[in-house]
Each structure stands twice: as C-alpha cells, then as structure tokens.
Design an enzyme around this catalytic site. Structure first.
Site, PDB file in Angstrom:
ATOM      1  CD  GLU A 130      -3.143  -1.085   0.202  1.00  0.00           C
ATOM      2  OE1 GLU A 130      -3.154  -0.205  -0.310  1.00  0.00           O
ATOM      3  OE2 GLU A 130      -3.878  -2.193   0.010  1.00  0.00           O
ATOM      4  NE  ARG A 134      -3.586   3.008  -0.943  1.00  0.00           N
ATOM      5  CZ  ARG A 134      -4.584   3.012   0.038  1.00  0.00           C
ATOM      6  NH1 ARG A 134      -5.537   4.167   0.117  1.00  0.00           N
ATOM      7  NH2 ARG A 134      -6.512   1.753  -0.215  1.00  0.00           N
ATOM      8  CG  ASP A 260      -5.942  -6.285  -8.152  1.00  0.00           C
ATOM      9  OD1 ASP A 260      -4.579  -7.001  -6.871  1.00  0.00           O
ATOM     10  OD2 ASP A 260      -6.501  -6.189  -7.193  1.00  0.00           O
ATOM     11  CD  GLU A 415     -10.894  -1.065  -8.594  1.00  0.00           C
ATOM     12  OE1 GLU A 415     -11.895  -0.856  -7.838  1.00  0.00           O
ATOM     13  OE2 GLU A 415      -9.868  -0.994  -8.022  1.00  0.00           O
TER      14      GLU A 415
END
Ligand code: DMJ
Length: 513
Positions: A130, A134, A260, A415
């Site tokens: 993350e 980010r 993903d 998405e």
C-alpha cells in the site's frame, strides 16, 4: 516562447489543467493521439463538475484532516491508519496538479516536506504494498509532472524505507515493516499483488535517482514469482511463501483482490520499458490466454464476467469482484500495446458487465462483489473448463440481465471508471464518456456529504442518510476522480503513448528502455 507563455496563462485562467502540453501539443501517434473532444462542449462542463468534486473532497480534507491520513467525512474527523504519512495528501498530489488546483497543490507540496517517511509510530506495521502504490507512487507521479527535486528526495526517502522489506531469503518483500524494530516483521505468506506491484515504482525510482539498486530489488522479486513452479501455465496462485519461494497450491486463482495488480504490472512494465524488454510482454500474453480460458465465465445468454478457480480443473465461480473491473481496461491497453486486436471484443464486453453492475442497482453505484445472471434463465452456465469461452451473442437489451449484490458496499473504488477511461482512449467510442457521466452523477447524489465524500453501505438502498459510512479512502482522490477527469479531457492530457499509469493512477513517463 511568448505563444507558449500566453497559452499557459490562458490555461491557468480557464481553470483547466496546468500542463502546457495539455493545451500546447496534440502530437504523438497511434489511436491514443487523436485530437480530443471540443472542450467548449458538454465535456468541458463535465470536466468542470469533476474538478468541483475534487475541490469538495479536498476542502473537506483540508478543513478537518489536514496532514492526517484520512478524512472521516461524517464525523468531520480524521484517522491515522496509514502510519501518519498524510496518505490522502500524498496520494492526491498529482490529481491536484492535473486539475490545475495549483494553490492547493503548492500548499500540499509544502506539507510533504514536513513528513518523515523513515519513521512510523510505535507498534505500527507499515503495509509495504500500500505504501509503495500510494506514497512512493504518489510522490513519483507528482515529480513526473512538476520536476521539483524536493519531491524526488522525498520519494527516495520512502523508497529507502520500503527497501528494507526485501531482506528475505528469496528476495520477495515482506508484507509489513515495523520501523521501530531492526528487522522486518517476519511473516511467511505473501499475495502476488504484494510481490508483483512494486516494479513500476521501484524501477522509476532507479531511473530518476540513477541508483540501480531499487530496480534490482524489484527484478529479484519478479524473478522469484516467475520462476517458482506453478500448475497452470500463465496463471499464478494467489499466495507464495516468502521463505521458500514456493506457491501455495491450495490458494485460488483470480484477477480480483490480492492478485489483480500482479497481472497489471506484467503489461505495464513492458510499456514502462518502452516495449524494449519483451519478457514482461510475453508473460502478460501467456497470462491473458490463461485468464481468458480459465477465469472468464458466461451467463446462459453469454454475458461475460470474471470469477476465480481453486484448482486447475475447477469450474469458475460465479461471483465477480469490483476490484476485477480494472481488467477490461488492461485487456484494451494490451490490445493496443501488444497488437492483440483479438482481446478488444472481450474488453468491451467485460466493461459493459462492470458498467451494468452500476446501472442495474437502485443507486447506480456498483457493489463490491456481485453476480450477473439472465432474467429469463437465472441459472449460471456450467463453465466450460479448458476452452476459451469465445464469441457469443450478448443479451439483446440491458434489461436481459440482473445484478445480485453479494457484498453491497461501494467504497468509492475506481476500477470500473478506470476501464471506461482506457476503453475510451483506445476505441474513441464516446459511449464510455456517457457511462462515466452516469456513474459520476450517482456518486454525487449518494456519496457526497457536507464534508467530502463517504463510502456507501448498500448500493441497493436509496436512503443516503442511513447508508453513508464514515470513510473516504485516498484512492477516491488519487484514482476515481482522476480517471473521471481524464475521461472528459482531451486525450493530449496524459497521452498513453508517453505515460503509463500505476495501479494507483500515478503517471510515470515511459522510459527509453
Ligand atoms: C487501489 O488502491 C489500487 O488500484 C489497488 O491496486 C487495488 N485497488 C485499490 C482501489 O480500489
């Protein structure tokens, strides 16, 4: 020079994006370089509306959570669940820049200088994946647009902190770091999204700093994941053991959560390397062939969706995650970048499925997880294992299918809008702008709070007061609003033959090789 200056001043006055290239250049080649729509028309209005949404989200954050991790929009408070790295501010930097919100951008950039990315509070475990997408991605994206060396220094500080996670026997990164201990938190299992979604950011950091160590760390992790034994060619089990480097063969296979962006970065590394390192492109193609064969299911009437399997011969599950809705956009990007026109039809069909997952709910917001079935024969088609589902006739009208929410939350995720953006860029079909506008209006109607925007508990219920949740994730500003803005902007704003967007939608310039 005077003309360019004049254009820049005009751009600033018009309140649009501040990139000179946005107004000054429509150069480039390929479908993505088509001149964009006329911004004096409806798209100009839509672009303005999205920018106003960003102003609303940002001003709420600025007033009640400035410098903190996340705004809590309903209680007008904040949380520090990202280790006090001001994650919303860092993740939103390049969106502010692209939208020409320069006062807010400069203000946020000044704050970045006060953050110490080498520290985190006692007891806090830094989530490596993350923070890569980010924080490191956010700083690199802003640096790519603005060229301020102070941003690169901060990106380097984040990179140096996160680099400590790669200190494992296999080179796979640990999922968590405790910066107050001399070592990483030693855990054994890593999901493939965590191991395979560091490569764009670390390779770009290596290019910009000239320090190849960052690239080597990323490549070693990629090699460990590629070389470990796998039962299905082209598919990767979702979990891998960090110490042994072996896949957990009992984990599932999917393009949803935990897997993903691993697949996303196969193609995007190929693009970042300007198509000059064919191995990533080949890995992507092998993966896509397997995904089309094993993970695409169809309703009786032929509507496709993306599910998961638990073993090589298992039938694909009938549930689709919102997270998997990035995949049609990836397929379309790959159709263009890899010259695979055969993928475009499925990309369009799956984008429609994701769009319908919004359109057919009471709020027009898309659920976190859903099933799509035919109205006439709601039974799911027994899955054809081992075959490409191939072209089938879709239902004649949208009313021919039904969406059943399995997890009915909408947590402001990007998405589906991301896929609409890529499909629009690749095909030039303006229906994707219309669909994006519909979704934006639902976001405005149901999730806009007095302060900021709020996640939604049940997309089947039209009572906003009873359904808003006290959360505004940073990806709403980094991705959801950015993709909406780009959808209504000329294609010369972040042309996809010059930039690759990270999984968190941070723009990185394509490297020479
Ligand atoms: C984002 O943080 C990234 O896109 C990530 O890859 C998975 N999804 C979230 C937003 O939904």
């Amino acid at each position: 020079v005077p003309l360019r200056k004049l254009l820049a001043v005009l751009a600033a006055l018009l309140g649009g994006a501040c990139l000179l290239s946005y107004y000054g250049s429509l150069s480039g080649s390929g479908p993505d370089a088509r001149p964009g729509p006329d911004l004096r028309g409806v798209n100009r209005e839509r672009q303005r509306a999205v920018r106003a949404a960003m102003k609303h989200a940002w001003s709420g954050y600025r007033a009640y959570a400035y410098g903190k991790d996340e705004l809590q929009p309903l209680t007008k408070s904040y949380n520090q669940r990202w280790g006090s790295w001001s994650i919303t501010l860092v993740d939103a930097l390049d969106t502010l820049y692209l939208m020409g919100m320069m006062d807010e951008y400069e203000d946020a950039k000044r704050h970045v200088q006060t953050i110490d990315f080498s520290k985190s509070p006692a007891g806090y475990r830094v989530p490596v994946f993350e923070m890569t997408i980010r924080a490191l991605g956010g700083l690199l994206g802003a640096y790519e647009l603005d060229n301020d060396p102070k941003l690169l220094l901060k990106a380097k500080q984040v990179g140096d902190t996160l680099a400590k996670a790669f200190n494992s026997p296999t080179g796979l990164p640990y999922s968590w770091l405790d910066l107050n201990y001399p070592k990483s938190v030693v855990d054994t299992s890593l999901c493939i999204a965590e191991g395979g979604t560091l490569q764009l950011e670390f390779k770009k950091l290596a290019q910009l700093t000239g320090d190849k160590r960052y690239r080597e760390l990323a490549e070693r992790a990629s090699e460990a994941m590629e070389n470990a034994e796998r039962p299905i060619k082209g598919l990767y089990p979702t979990f891998i053991d960090i110490s042994s480097g072996k896949y957990n063969l009992y984990s599932s296979y999917s393009v949803g959560g935990a897997a993903d962006s691993f697949y996303e970065y196969l193609l995007k590394q190929h693009i970042l390397h300007n198509m000059r390192q064919p191995k990533y492109g080949q890995q992507y193609v092998t993966a896509v062939e397997a995904i089309k064969t094993k993970l695409v299911g169809r309703t009786q009437s032929g509507m496709p969706y993306l599910g998961s399997i638990t073993s090589p011969d298992a039938a694909v599950t009938t549930a689709m995650e919102h997270l998997a809705c990035f995949f049609p956009g990836l397929l379309a990007l790959g159709a263009q970048a890899m010259d695979r026109p055969q993928d475009l039809g499925l990309a369009e069909e799956l984008t429609r499925t994701c769009y319908l997952s919004y359109k057919l709910t009471a709020t027009g917001l898309g659920p976190e997880k859903f099933q799509i079935t035919d109205r006439k024969s709601p039974r799911m088609l027994p899955t054809r294992v081992g075959t490409d589902p191939g072209p089938v006739v879709p239902p004649s009208s949208e009313e021919g299918v039904r969406i059943t929410a399995i997890d009915s939350r909408y947590i402001l995720r990007p998405e589906t809008i991301e896929s609409l953006f890529v499909l629009y860029r690749v095909t030039g079909d303006t229906k994707y702008q219309e669909w994006g506008w519909e979704i934006f209006q639902s976001i405005e109607k149901y999730t806009k709070a007095d302060v900021g925007y709020a996640a939604y508990e049940d997309v089947g219920k039209t009572d906003p007061a009873g359904n808003r949740a006290d959360s505004m994730e940073s990806f709403f500003l980094a991705e959801t609003l950015k993709y909406l803005y780009l959808l209504f902007s000329p294609t010369s704003l972040l042309p996809l033959n010059e930039y690759v967007l990270t999984t968190e939608a941070h723009p990185l310039r394509i490297m020479p090789n």
